[in-house]
Design a protein around this motif. Structure first.
Motif, mmCIF file in Angstrom:
data_model
loop_
_atom_site.group_PDB
_atom_site.id
_atom_site.type_symbol
_atom_site.label_atom_id
_atom_site.label_comp_id
_atom_site.label_asym_id
_atom_site.label_seq_id
_atom_site.Cartn_x
_atom_site.Cartn_y
_atom_site.Cartn_z
ATOM 1 N N ARG A 189 -15.460 3.472 -6.455
ATOM 2 C CA ARG A 189 -14.684 4.510 -5.781
ATOM 3 C C ARG A 189 -15.154 5.917 -6.118
ATOM 4 O O ARG A 189 -14.379 6.780 -6.513
ATOM 5 C CB ARG A 189 -13.201 4.359 -6.123
ATOM 6 C CG ARG A 189 -12.590 3.074 -5.578
ATOM 7 C CD ARG A 189 -11.134 2.922 -6.019
ATOM 8 N NE ARG A 189 -10.508 1.801 -5.356
ATOM 9 C CZ ARG A 189 -10.564 0.544 -5.775
ATOM 10 N NH1 ARG A 189 -11.249 0.262 -6.875
ATOM 11 N NH2 ARG A 189 -9.973 -0.436 -5.129
ATOM 12 N N LYS A 248 -4.841 -7.553 8.830
ATOM 13 C CA LYS A 248 -5.910 -6.719 8.288
ATOM 14 C C LYS A 248 -6.849 -6.330 9.419
ATOM 15 O O LYS A 248 -6.979 -7.045 10.426
ATOM 16 C CB LYS A 248 -6.680 -7.452 7.191
ATOM 17 C CG LYS A 248 -7.438 -8.691 7.633
ATOM 18 C CD LYS A 248 -8.157 -9.339 6.451
ATOM 19 C CE LYS A 248 -8.862 -10.629 6.891
ATOM 20 N NZ LYS A 248 -9.540 -11.296 5.771
ATOM 21 N N HIS A 267 2.004 1.501 -2.804
ATOM 22 C CA HIS A 267 1.119 1.109 -1.716
ATOM 23 C C HIS A 267 0.900 2.315 -0.814
ATOM 24 O O HIS A 267 1.834 2.801 -0.164
ATOM 25 C CB HIS A 267 1.755 -0.047 -0.937
ATOM 26 C CG HIS A 267 0.776 -0.774 -0.073
ATOM 27 N ND1 HIS A 267 1.158 -1.699 0.870
ATOM 28 C CD2 HIS A 267 -0.578 -0.730 -0.014
ATOM 29 C CE1 HIS A 267 0.090 -2.189 1.470
ATOM 30 N NE2 HIS A 267 -0.973 -1.606 0.949
ATOM 31 N N GLU A 296 -3.337 0.991 2.833
ATOM 32 C CA GLU A 296 -4.544 0.520 2.163
ATOM 33 C C GLU A 296 -4.506 -1.002 2.066
ATOM 34 O O GLU A 296 -3.448 -1.598 1.818
ATOM 35 C CB GLU A 296 -4.653 1.105 0.755
ATOM 36 C CG GLU A 296 -5.193 2.506 0.709
ATOM 37 C CD GLU A 296 -5.486 2.954 -0.726
ATOM 38 O OE1 GLU A 296 -6.331 3.843 -0.906
ATOM 39 O OE2 GLU A 296 -4.867 2.398 -1.652
ATOM 40 N N MET A 322 -5.017 -4.480 0.340
ATOM 41 C CA MET A 322 -4.989 -5.012 -1.026
ATOM 42 C C MET A 322 -5.694 -6.378 -1.045
ATOM 43 O O MET A 322 -5.105 -7.396 -0.645
ATOM 44 C CB MET A 322 -3.544 -5.177 -1.511
ATOM 45 C CG MET A 322 -2.761 -3.880 -1.603
ATOM 46 S SD MET A 322 -3.258 -2.841 -3.006
ATOM 47 C CE MET A 322 -4.051 -1.499 -2.149
ATOM 48 N N ASN A 365 -6.444 -8.630 -3.159
ATOM 49 C CA ASN A 365 -5.929 -9.762 -3.928
ATOM 50 C C ASN A 365 -4.522 -10.175 -3.540
ATOM 51 O O ASN A 365 -3.870 -10.948 -4.254
ATOM 52 C CB ASN A 365 -5.999 -9.453 -5.428
ATOM 53 C CG ASN A 365 -7.389 -9.714 -5.983
ATOM 54 O OD1 ASN A 365 -7.971 -10.752 -5.726
ATOM 55 N ND2 ASN A 365 -7.923 -8.762 -6.723
ATOM 56 N N ASP A 422 -4.713 -4.854 -5.876
ATOM 57 C CA ASP A 422 -5.971 -4.409 -5.297
ATOM 58 C C ASP A 422 -7.139 -5.171 -5.913
ATOM 59 O O ASP A 422 -6.954 -6.147 -6.655
ATOM 60 C CB ASP A 422 -6.124 -2.886 -5.431
ATOM 61 C CG ASP A 422 -6.283 -2.422 -6.864
ATOM 62 O OD1 ASP A 422 -6.145 -1.217 -7.113
ATOM 63 O OD2 ASP A 422 -6.559 -3.265 -7.752
ATOM 64 N N VAL A 423 -8.340 -4.725 -5.629
ATOM 65 C CA VAL A 423 -9.517 -5.466 -6.069
ATOM 66 C C VAL A 423 -9.643 -5.518 -7.586
ATOM 67 O O VAL A 423 -10.233 -6.441 -8.147
ATOM 68 C CB VAL A 423 -10.792 -4.852 -5.436
ATOM 69 C CG1 VAL A 423 -11.081 -3.485 -6.034
ATOM 70 C CG2 VAL A 423 -11.993 -5.771 -5.578
ATOM 71 N N HIS A 434 0.502 -2.548 -6.890
ATOM 72 C CA HIS A 434 1.047 -1.483 -6.059
ATOM 73 C C HIS A 434 2.345 -1.981 -5.441
ATOM 74 O O HIS A 434 2.368 -3.035 -4.812
ATOM 75 C CB HIS A 434 0.071 -1.085 -4.954
ATOM 76 C CG HIS A 434 -1.278 -0.646 -5.457
ATOM 77 N ND1 HIS A 434 -1.674 0.671 -5.488
ATOM 78 C CD2 HIS A 434 -2.312 -1.355 -5.966
ATOM 79 C CE1 HIS A 434 -2.903 0.755 -5.981
ATOM 80 N NE2 HIS A 434 -3.307 -0.470 -6.288
#
Length: 1022
Positions: free
Chosen positions: A501, A722, A764, A786, A788, A790, A850-851, A856
């Protein structure tokens, strides 16, 4: 051997009969027989040992006299055994009952068998015993009451066993007993009156399950110098007479339920205090300033409920080495919160200072004069301002933690003078500027945390000079430039390298192959390009490799075949071409593979991880085909020519049909464009205008027409897809509201209102919204968040058979971090927002990962703002539908009580219990009033390991531990057990029936950080 010995003595008697007087002969025979019985007893002990790790008993045979055997001491006159000392010899076996039942070893004064793995019960009836040391074994049963017959006993050390029952009151008759250690057992009941133990100087009874209060009789033990009874269930007030025990040097009662206020004159009545630790109780009030009179005080540990200002008089403690005032209610959030640091400069012996306490204000420059510090923890406060350049004066530091504050400015170059630093944590601030090249001077550094700041510029090549660095996290900054070759080749890195990031460019240098010991590499979400270096195959320890959201191209290199230990591989959203490597199917530990959104072609392998469609993501590779229906890809072309021609015809026709359909959609959109704008509710748009809204067409395209292939879940009032929307190059989650369902439109408005002004790393993040018409002129509402990767915590805790990703199990640290993330988010909503927000639907399905497995909190469709406004008046008479989910909803909501932060605390408590037990609050075992709260409460602490999620235990406690590391495994299990007890106690405290008795989110956050740091510290020592 032992049965033949008496015959040899008979022969001896016969040959000596004429040479010795009768009385002498009788005495010799008697001693010989007694000696023989001692030998029999020792041989029996040897026979009970199944493992002799270091060969301590190897020479226990007839070749030498038993008094010369290792571990044996005998009296000179009678040649009788007086001491059995085999401590730390790695013996595995059963404590022979003969030691207590036979009188062979009547001269025995010392039993020292500590640090072995002996089972059985404690020996009894050895009346001459003076020292019993059985620490660190696996002895079971009760402490025998007839130990009171050992009138000469001076030390009884039974620490770290599996003893049960009560402490026998008969022990109080051991008037010569000087030391009693019963810690780390499973004892119950109350501490008996021990006032008759006039010789007792030290008592240890920590980490058991003792209840009740401290007996007043303790104050009669005038020689008592140490009391260590932490981590029990003791409660009540400390007897005031105990504070008059002037001999007391160490007073440790942490992690109990004691209450009250410390006497203001404690520093006068206890002048010999050396260590004072009361963390984890219910004390209140200020820290007594009289502590400043105790000149020999070395340790002060005050976490939890103290308040007021930190007394500046602590600066008088010249001998003070350890001061922990974290997790209290000190200060008032003002600019003067940290003024006491000026006085601490006088504590010239101070080595450790812990201050995680929500202190506000600017850090006084005087802190740079604490030059004797080896550990400084200022994390998890609200400290603002910049880091003083004088920090370079703290040259003795081994650990500097300033994480999660509000620090601004640049990292001073002088920090490079801290040559002894092993852990440097500056993450979670607002630091700017470049990473100073002088950081490379800290050659002893093992961990460097700079993530979640606004650092910019290149990565200094000097960071490649480290020799001992194991973890480096530079994620979520504004770094640019290429990755220095020397830096990426740090062979010492073993735990983690995080470069995600940012805006890094260039290719990955081939020196990446030097990361032979690295377990996890993150370079996702940068602007890296080029081919992956073949040297990746040398990174043989990699388990997690994240390269997604870059511009890598070329084929997936064949050298990756060497990465047999990979568990998670993400190459998505790049420009990889060629085929899907067949070797990926042979990776037996690979549990997640994402190679979506590339340009891969050909047939997908059918074995290994590819058999589990939920573990593999392949979408966005239009040239791929497969024979596995679950992968939802086109079937591979048949080798039959006729069928091939038919397939070719379809290949030509489908694009034509698709083009005509697209033209039709364009016509419909143009035709209704004006009417669509008029149909949007003015009140809705006023709340949504802060977002760059997208159209229905954009979302339709992003999700391929809202197909089931892009459906990733459901939520309150709708479904979640998604997709990728225009002008946003990352995958997003699109929450589409089912407006046919009652309350859905209101939920959309509530969520817009709740989300429009809140920003937190554990919420989130919303990207945009859509309030429009679909192609059939029906009202359409959606929110874009965003993505997520996972999924939800619900899917990790309770995966369904048809979507399970193996291994869907979270380890202890992951669960702790998730708990902290959620608590931080809820604390922000309750206490840090401009308008406090109540979530009202906190549950695992609304916690998204998240990854990086950072949690979140999402789904604010049931949220309530505590401040009423004309634009958005909250409805206090909400229907039952919008009060939350069954099992997670606070009980007071069921009787019409208004929403409050206490209701969220209840939901959090249930979530926390579920996170560590694996039980849902609606599990079928909970009926007839029995619930998850009671399930955990009644198991604490004795049976805590019985209710822990089995997947957690299987992650943390390996069944393959051999005999040579059992001590280490036992310690690890105890650390885990201690951690889980503390966490479940929080869950129980949060889920109490009475709202006023529940913990607040700011307190929860602080305590969880302490627990996490404790377990991480234990793992680092291992």
């Amino acid at each position: 051997m032992s049965f033949k010995a008496p015959f040899s003595y008979i022969l001896l008697f016969r040959t000596s009969f004429l040479l010795l007087p009768t009385s002498h002969l009788f005495a010799t025979a008697t001693n010989a027989l007694r000696n023989d019985t001692d030998q029999i007893a020792l041989i029996t002990f040897k026979d009970k040992m199944v493992i002799d790790s270091f060969g301590a008993l190897r020479s226990w045979n007839n070749s030498i006299h038993f008094c010369q055997w290792p571990g044996i001491s005998c009296s000179t006159r009678h040649e009788r055994v007086t001491a059995l000392d085999l401590s730390g010899q790695g013996l595995v076996g059963t404590m022979p009952p003969f030691i207590g039942n036979l009188t062979f070893l009547t001269f025995l004064q010392l039993i020292n068998l500590q640090d072995n793995r002996l089972q059985g019960t404690i020996p009894q009836d050895l009346f001459r015993l003076e020292f019993v040391k059985l620490t660190n074994n696996s002895l079971e049963g009760d402490i025998p009451a007839n130990l009171s017959h050992c009138s000469e006993l001076r030390a009884l050390d039974l620490k770290r066993n599996a003893l049960t029952g009560r402490i026998p009151a008969e022990i109080s008759s051991l008037t010569k007993l000087a030391e009693l250690n019963l810690s780390l057992n499973y004892l119950t009941g109350e501490i008996p009156p021990l006032g008759n133990l006039s010789a007792l100087t030290r008592i240890f009874a920590s980490y058991t399950s003792l209840q009740g209060s401290i007996p007043c009789s303790f104050s009669r033990m005038s020689r008592l110098t140490l009391i260590a009874i932490g981590a029990n269930k003791l409660s009540g007030k400390i007897p005031s007479s105990l504070f008059n025990l002037s001999s007391l040097a160490t007073f440790s009662i942490a992690a109990n339920q004691f209450e009250g206020i410390l006497p203001p004159d404690i520093g006068i009545t206890l002048p010999n205090l050396f260590q004072f630790g009361v963390a984890g109780n219910k004390f209140s009030g200020p820290i007594p300033s009289s502590f400043s009179n105790v000149s020999g005080l070395v340790l002060l540990d005050f976490p939890d409920n103290f308040s007021g200002q930190v007394p500046s008089s602590l600066g008088n403690l010249k001998s003070l080495q350890w001061l922990n005032i974290g997790g209290n209610h000190f200060g008032n959030g003002g600019a003067n919160d940290l003024d006491f640091i000026d006085a601490l400069v006088n504590c010239t012996s101070l080595e450790r200072l812990g201050m995680y306490n929500q202190f506000a204000g600017v850090l006084p420059n005087s802190f740079v004069n604490l030059t004797g510090l080896i550990e400084l923890d200022l994390g998890d406060n609200q400290i603002s301002g910049s880091i003083s350049a004088g920090v370079g004066n703290l040259i003795s530091l081994y650990t500097l933690r300033m994480s999660r504050n509000r620090l601004t400015g640049s990292i001073p170059t002088s920090i490079g003078k801290l040559r002894k630093i092993q852990k440097l944590l500056l993450d979670g601030n607002q630091l700017t500027g470049r990473i100073p090249a002088t950081l490379g001077n800290i050659t002893q550094l093992a961990e460097l945390h700079l993530a979640n700041n606004s650092l910019e510029g290149d990565i200094p090549s000097t960071l490649g000079d480290y020799q001992y660095l194991q973890l480096l996290d530079l994620s979520q900054n504004n770094l640019n430039g290429s990755i220095p070759a020397k830096f990426i080749g740090l062979s010492s890195l073993s735990m983690y390298l995080g470069l995600s990031r940012s805006s890094l460019t260039g290719s990955l240098p081939f020196q990446v192959g030097n990361l032979k010991n690295l377990g996890r590499l993150d370079v996702l979400m940068n602007k890296l390009f080029g081919k992956l270096p073949a040297t990746f195959g040398d990174c043989s320890s990699l388990e997690y490799l994240y390269l997604q959201d870059n511009f890598f191209h070329g084929t997936i290199p064949s050298s990756l075949v060497a990465l047999k230990g990979l568990q998670d591989l993400d190459l998505s959203n790049n420009n990889f071409s060629g085929t899907v490597p067949e070797y990926l199917a042979s990776f037996q530990f690979l549990r997640r593979l994402n190679i979506s959104i590339n340009d891969l072609a050909g047939e997908v392998p059918t074995k290994g991880v590819f058999r589990n469609a939920s573990a593999v993501s392949l979408f966005g590779n239009i040239k791929l085909c497969t024979e596995i229906d679950e992968l939802q890809l086109p079937k591979c072309a048949s080798k039959n020519p006729a069928k091939h021609q038919k397939s070719l015809a379809f290949t030509i026709l489908i694009p034509i049909i698709g083009t005509l359909g697209l033209l039709h959609l364009v016509y419909v959109l143009v035709f209704y464009r004006r009417k669509k704008a008029k149909s949007i509710s003015p009140s809705s748009s006023s709340r949504e205008d802060q977002y760059n809204k997208v159209s229905y067409k954009d979302l339709f395209r992003a999700t391929d027409g809202f197909t089931s292939a892009n459906l990733i879940g459901s939520c309150s009032f709708g479904r979640v897809f998604k997709g990728k929307i225009p002008h946003h190059d990352k995958t997003v989650a699109i929450k589409v509201f089912d407006l046919h369902e009652r309350g859905a439109s209101k939920s959309f408005a509530v969520e817009c209102e709740a989300l429009k002004n809140i920003r937190h790393r554990n919420l989130h993040k919303i990207i945009t919204c859509c309030s429009s018409m679909d192609f059939e002129r029906k009202e359409f509402k959606a929110l874009v968040f965003e993505f997520m990767p996972n999924g939800s915590l619900e899917k990790w805790l309770h995966p369904k058979a048809d979507e399970e990703i193996q291994p869907r199990s979270l380890n202890l640290i992951q669960r702790l971090k998730i708990a902290i993330n959620v608590a931080s988010a809820m604390n922000y909503l309750h206490h840090e927002c401009h308008v406090p927000i109540i979530h009202r639907d906190l549950k695992p399905s609304n916690v998204l990962l998240d990854v990086d497995m950072i949690a979140h909190v999402g789904d604010f469709g049931l949220a309530k703002l505590l401040l009423k406004t004309k634009e958005f008046p909250p409805n206090q008479n909400s229907s039952a539908r919008i009060k939350g989910s069954i099992g997670y909803t606070a009980p007071e909501y069921g009787i019409g009580k208004k929403a409050s932060i206490h209701g969220d605390a209840y939901s959090y408590g249930i979530l926390l219990l579920e996170l560590f037990t694996g039980k849902t609050p609606t599990d079928e075992v909970f009926k007839d009033g029995w619930n998850l709260h009671d399930f955990a409460r009644t198991a604490l602490p004795e049976r805590v390991m019985e209710i822990v999620d089995p997947l957690l235990l299987s992650q943390e406690i390996s069944p393959k531990d051999g005999s040579d590391n059992t001590k280490k495994s036992s310690q690890k299990r105890e650390n885990i057990q201690e951690c889980i007890i503390l966490v479940l106690n929080i869950g129980v405290a949060c889920s109490r029936i009475s709202p006023g008795e529940r913990m607040k989110m700011d307190d929860i956050t602080r305590v969880l950080h302490l627990i996490r740091d404790k377990i991480l510290g234990a793992q680092h020592q291992d």
